[in-house]
Enzyme design. Structure first.
Site, PDB file in Angstrom:
ATOM      1  N   ASP A 158      75.294 -20.864  17.113  1.00  0.00           N
ATOM      2  CA  ASP A 158      75.857 -21.656  16.019  1.00  0.00           C
ATOM      3  C   ASP A 158      76.528 -22.948  16.489  1.00  0.00           C
ATOM      4  O   ASP A 158      77.273 -23.571  15.730  1.00  0.00           O
ATOM      5  CB  ASP A 158      76.828 -20.805  15.198  1.00  0.00           C
ATOM      6  N   ASP A 161      69.469 -17.956  10.070  1.00  0.00           N
ATOM      7  CA  ASP A 161      70.473 -19.030  10.033  1.00  0.00           C
ATOM      8  C   ASP A 161      70.213 -20.111  11.084  1.00  0.00           C
ATOM      9  O   ASP A 161      70.619 -21.257  10.934  1.00  0.00           O
ATOM     10  CB  ASP A 161      71.883 -18.483  10.268  1.00  0.00           C
TER      11      ASP A 161
HETATM   12  N1  GLY Z   1      75.602 -17.993   9.939  1.00  0.00           N
HETATM   13  C1  GLY Z   1      76.227 -16.831   9.480  1.00  0.00           C
HETATM   14  C2  GLY Z   1      76.425 -16.786   8.008  1.00  0.00           C
HETATM   15  O1  GLY Z   1      75.765 -17.463   7.248  1.00  0.00           O
HETATM   16  O2  GLY Z   1      77.283 -16.036   7.607  1.00  0.00           O
END
Ligand code: GLY
Length: 391
Positions: free
Chosen positions: A104, A173
């Site tokens: 992330d 994601d």
């Molecule tokens: N990237 C993790 C979420 O969308 O919670």
């Protein structure tokens, strides 16, 4: 239906600007994720433990800066630039001790450092963005052609045998993280970053997108052979379900990959996921946590609505005029519903969007989450006609 949408977007942008004027000052020394009794929490609080879920490495820590850069772009007010820069600098401790950083890094440094570079030409922003891109590229599994999502779980002594092996896990994601790699190739003129991003996006098209247009949240590959092993429901209701924020990441992520590469299959895939999403929007326009969750409890996730709306607007910009209104109207319905039913404009709450949910099986549901505010703001500004694009 969308005749007066720009007037509506202008009015709503004005409400956002009025709210951000005082919230930005009140929270200028924080990186908020949620609220406690209506007040922003602070992921920089030195009293909180430095873990991936909590301190500076928390995956959501780029969105507050992103909101400041969106406001700076919208108003030209230098105060937003100063707060955005402060947040960006505050994340440097993550690089000093990079254990625990995850895929992330795109969510963390695209709306903060890279936005700064894009809007002001900041060399520090560029350096931080490239540092994050190198860490993201380093997570690529070349045999499986995917970017590993998380890290080895922290395991209590004596419980090693039961520890989860997530070396082969990738999640939908990540399509929102790989734009950092497209940007890094643009900056360095080195194609490797973009090649990794496209290999990951291709593998995601193959393994995450189901024939009906819904998407899986987690896919496990064998990290040694690269063979797909199975999928998991992840933050959604369960195996085989349809976590709505995951659908939103998918439709938005694929259209972004199309924008950066021109590869038609990415736009087609974004449209396929979008059609599935649009067909499942309830009459109320309010989005559940999972399109396949039981009728009760009817947990909602406003973040999924805001992210999907922003992604649908991006698709509407990429398609021909005969298709455009399909995506535009769906985005308008989602945004207007949020504004009418799920926005807090007063001083009783530092966040805007209500009823956001991180994961179906979490203990808590329907609270404020900062990325809900970020994507709602981004979508409203886009609908108003701004050329803003931080991905
Ligand atoms: N990237 C993790 C979420 O969308 O919670």
């Amino acid at each position: 239906m969308n005749g007066n949408y720009q007037d509506w977007a202008k009015e709503t942008a004005k409400k956002i600007a009025e709210k951000m004027e005082w919230v930005s000052e009140k929270s200028k020394d924080k990186i908020p994720y949620t609220t406690v009794n209506g007040t922003h929490d602070n992921r920089l609080d030195p009293k909180i433990e430095f873990t991936p879920d909590n301190g500076p490495r928390w995956w959501c820590n780029g969105f507050w800066a992103g909101m400041m850069w969106l406001m700076y772009h919208e108003t030209g007010n230098e105060r937003y630039r100063e707060i955005g820069e402060y947040t960006e600098k505050s994340l440097d401790s993550c690089f000093d001790y990079f254990y625990g950083l995850h895929h992330d890094v795109g969510f963390m440094w695209l709306p903060s450092a890279v936005a700064d570079y894009r809007l002001t030409g900041s060399e520090d922003g560029k350096r931080r963005g490239l540092h994050a891109a190198a860490l993201l590229a380093g997570r690529f599994n070349p045999v499986g052609r995917f970017i590993r999502a998380w890290n080895d779980p922290i395991v209590e002594a004596g419980k090693e045998a039961q520890a989860l092996d997530n070396r082969g896990w990738a999640i939908i994601d990540c399509l929102m993280n790989i734009p950092l790699l497209y940007w890094a190739s643009d900056m360095t003129k080195d194609p490797r970053f973009k090649q990794i991003a496209m290999l990951h996006a291709d593998r995601a098209m193959e393994c995450f997108v189901r024939p009906d247009g819904s998407v899986r949240h987690i896919v496990e590959f064998d990290p040694f052979t690269g063979v797909m092993v199975r999928d998991y429901g992840g933050q959604g209701y369960g195996d085989g379900s349809s976590w709505t924020r995951g659908q939103a990441w998918g439709l938005y992520g694929f259209v972004i990959s199309y924008i950066h590469t021109g590869k038609q299959e990415y736009l087609d895939t974004a449209k396929k996921i979008a059609h599935y999403f649009m067909a499942n929007i309830p009459e109320s326009g309010l989005i559940p946590v999972d399109f396949r969750q039981p009728k009760k409890p009817a947990w909602e996730d406003s973040t999924a609505a805001a992210i999907a709306a922003s992604g649908l607007l991006e698709i509407s910009r990429q398609v021909g005029e005969y298709e455009r209104d399909l995506y535009l109207n769906a985005a308008i319905k989602l945004l207007k519903t949020l504004e009418e039913k799920r926005c807090s404009w007063g001083r009783e709450n530092d966040c805007i969007l209500e009823k956001c949910t991180a994961a179906y099986h979490d203990k808590e549901h329907e609270f404020n989450i900062i990325y809900g505010d970020y994507y709602f703001m981004e979508a409203v500004f886009k609908l108003k006609g701004d050329d803003v694009f931080l991905w």
